[in-house]
Enzyme design. Structure first.
Site, mmCIF file in Angstrom:
data_model
loop_
_atom_site.group_PDB
_atom_site.id
_atom_site.type_symbol
_atom_site.label_atom_id
_atom_site.label_comp_id
_atom_site.label_asym_id
_atom_site.label_seq_id
_atom_site.Cartn_x
_atom_site.Cartn_y
_atom_site.Cartn_z
ATOM 1 N N TRP A 13 0.827 -1.227 0.000
ATOM 2 C CA TRP A 13 0.000 0.000 0.000
ATOM 3 C C TRP A 13 0.852 1.264 0.000
ATOM 4 C CZ3 TRP A 13 -4.400 -1.257 4.102
ATOM 5 C CH2 TRP A 13 -5.233 -2.239 3.558
ATOM 6 N N LYS A 14 2.142 1.139 0.236
ATOM 7 C CA LYS A 14 3.042 2.306 0.314
ATOM 8 C C LYS A 14 2.441 3.327 1.298
ATOM 9 C CE LYS A 14 4.683 1.150 -4.242
ATOM 10 N NZ LYS A 14 5.215 1.552 -5.520
ATOM 11 N N GLU A 171 11.425 -6.164 -9.062
ATOM 12 C CA GLU A 171 10.673 -4.975 -9.432
ATOM 13 C C GLU A 171 11.584 -4.028 -10.212
ATOM 14 O OE1 GLU A 171 7.089 -4.332 -6.660
ATOM 15 O OE2 GLU A 171 8.804 -3.414 -5.695
ATOM 16 N N GLY A 177 5.099 2.250 -10.822
ATOM 17 C CA GLY A 177 4.274 3.455 -10.824
ATOM 18 C C GLY A 177 4.311 4.220 -12.130
ATOM 19 N N GLY A 237 1.471 -2.341 -6.266
ATOM 20 C CA GLY A 237 1.348 -1.047 -5.592
ATOM 21 C C GLY A 237 -0.010 -0.429 -5.887
ATOM 22 N N GLY A 238 -0.042 0.473 -6.867
ATOM 23 C CA GLY A 238 -1.244 1.269 -7.161
ATOM 24 C C GLY A 238 -2.538 0.474 -7.242
HETATM 25 P P1 13P Z 1 3.059 -0.124 -8.798
HETATM 26 O O1 13P Z 1 2.233 -1.395 -8.871
HETATM 27 O O2 13P Z 1 2.263 1.053 -8.369
HETATM 28 O O3 13P Z 1 3.840 0.083 -10.055
HETATM 29 O O4 13P Z 1 4.135 -0.363 -7.625
HETATM 30 C C1 13P Z 1 4.885 -1.509 -7.642
HETATM 31 C C2 13P Z 1 5.616 -1.613 -6.362
HETATM 32 O O5 13P Z 1 6.546 -0.856 -6.113
HETATM 33 C C3 13P Z 1 5.190 -2.623 -5.386
HETATM 34 O O6 13P Z 1 6.109 -2.771 -4.355
#
Ligand code: 13P
Length: 252
Positions: A13-14, A171, A177, A237-238
């Site tokens: 979720w950051k 990643e 992102g 993430g998103g």
């Molecule tokens: P996104 O899915 O938003 O590109 O982020 C990936 C991420 O950094 C998951 O740790």
């Protein structure tokens, strides 16, 4: 259920979702996603939201939790930090270590990543070690070298038994992102390199280590990424803060 039921679907979720937003997220997500024992679902909420999420998913033993970061230090005068002992005591099972945002936005070094992995393992938690190259490194043909360096240094303070119990997330920084997802082939190529390196370290047992892909994963591309050879999970993430999309990714 095994921790390693595959695929492993992990939500990072950051710095998103307040306690109230996390609660609404869980209302929507838990309704849409019924327990399945043929996969692992892991949520990585922020540390401040962690306890609320834990209490809420407590009846759902199929959903496991992790934290996004811990300190290199055991305890003491480190204002603002959270320790591995705190994460374990709060009910986490996993810890993200070496995420590219930690490396690039906070200057986390390879040595610190190694120290964190060791600290996490010492508290009985599973590190999800993140590795990945920048676009410049990819264009210079350095992807394998960079990823293997991050992998080898990240696990350098772990003994063989501990290495067997970790998870790895590949990643690529250029895919995080950005909406620019690695192709399933790109992901597989790097996962094969990682798997071979792990086999060189722990032998046959390398198969037990789940290799996840992360970077602009969404409900549309999740299935084809998961179908790629050696891609055994996703770190999202998103799309993981949208309960409808996340339920689709988990339930596909
Ligand atoms: P996104 O899915 O938003 O590109 O982020 C990936 C991420 O950094 C998951 O740790």
């Amino acid at each position: 259920m095994s921790v390693h039921s595959r695929p492993v679907l992990a939500a990072n979720w950051k710095m998103n979702l307040t306690p109230a937003e996390a609660s609404s997220f869980l209302d929507a997500f838990l309704n849409r996603y019924a327990p399945r024992d043929d996969r692992s679902v892991i949520l990585f909420p922020s540390a401040l939201v962690f306890a609320g999420v834990r209490d809420r998913v407590q009846p759902r033993s199929d959903i496991r939790l992790g934290v996004q970061n811990v300190s290199t230090e055991e305890k003491g005068a480190f204002t603002g930090e959270n320790s591995a002992a705190m994460a374990a005591g709060a009910g986490a099972s996993f810890v993200l270590v070496g995420h590219s945002e930690r490396r690039h936005a906070f200057g986390e070094t390879d040595v610190q990543v190694a120290q964190k992995c060791a600290r996490v393992v010492a508290h009985g938690l599973v590190p999800m070690l993140c590795v990945g190259e920048t676009i410049e490194q990819r264009e210079r043909g350095e992807t394998a070298e960079v990823v293997l360096h991050q992998l080898r240094t990240g696990i350098s303070m772990l003994d063989r038994a501990a290495v067997r119990d970790i998870m790895i997330a590949y990643e690529p920084v250029w895919a995080i992102g950005t909406g620019r997802t690695a192709t399933p082939g790109d992901a597989s190529d790097v996962h094969l390199v990682i798997r071979a390196a792990l086999a060189g370290i722990v032998g046959e047992e390398a198969r037990a280590i789940p290799l996840l892909y992360g970077g602009s994963v969404n409900a549309k591309n999740a299935a084809e990424l998961l179908a790629a050879p050696e891609v055994e999970g996703l770190l999202v993430g998103g799309a993981s803060i949208d309960p409808v999309q996340w339920a689709e990714i988990c339930g596909r």
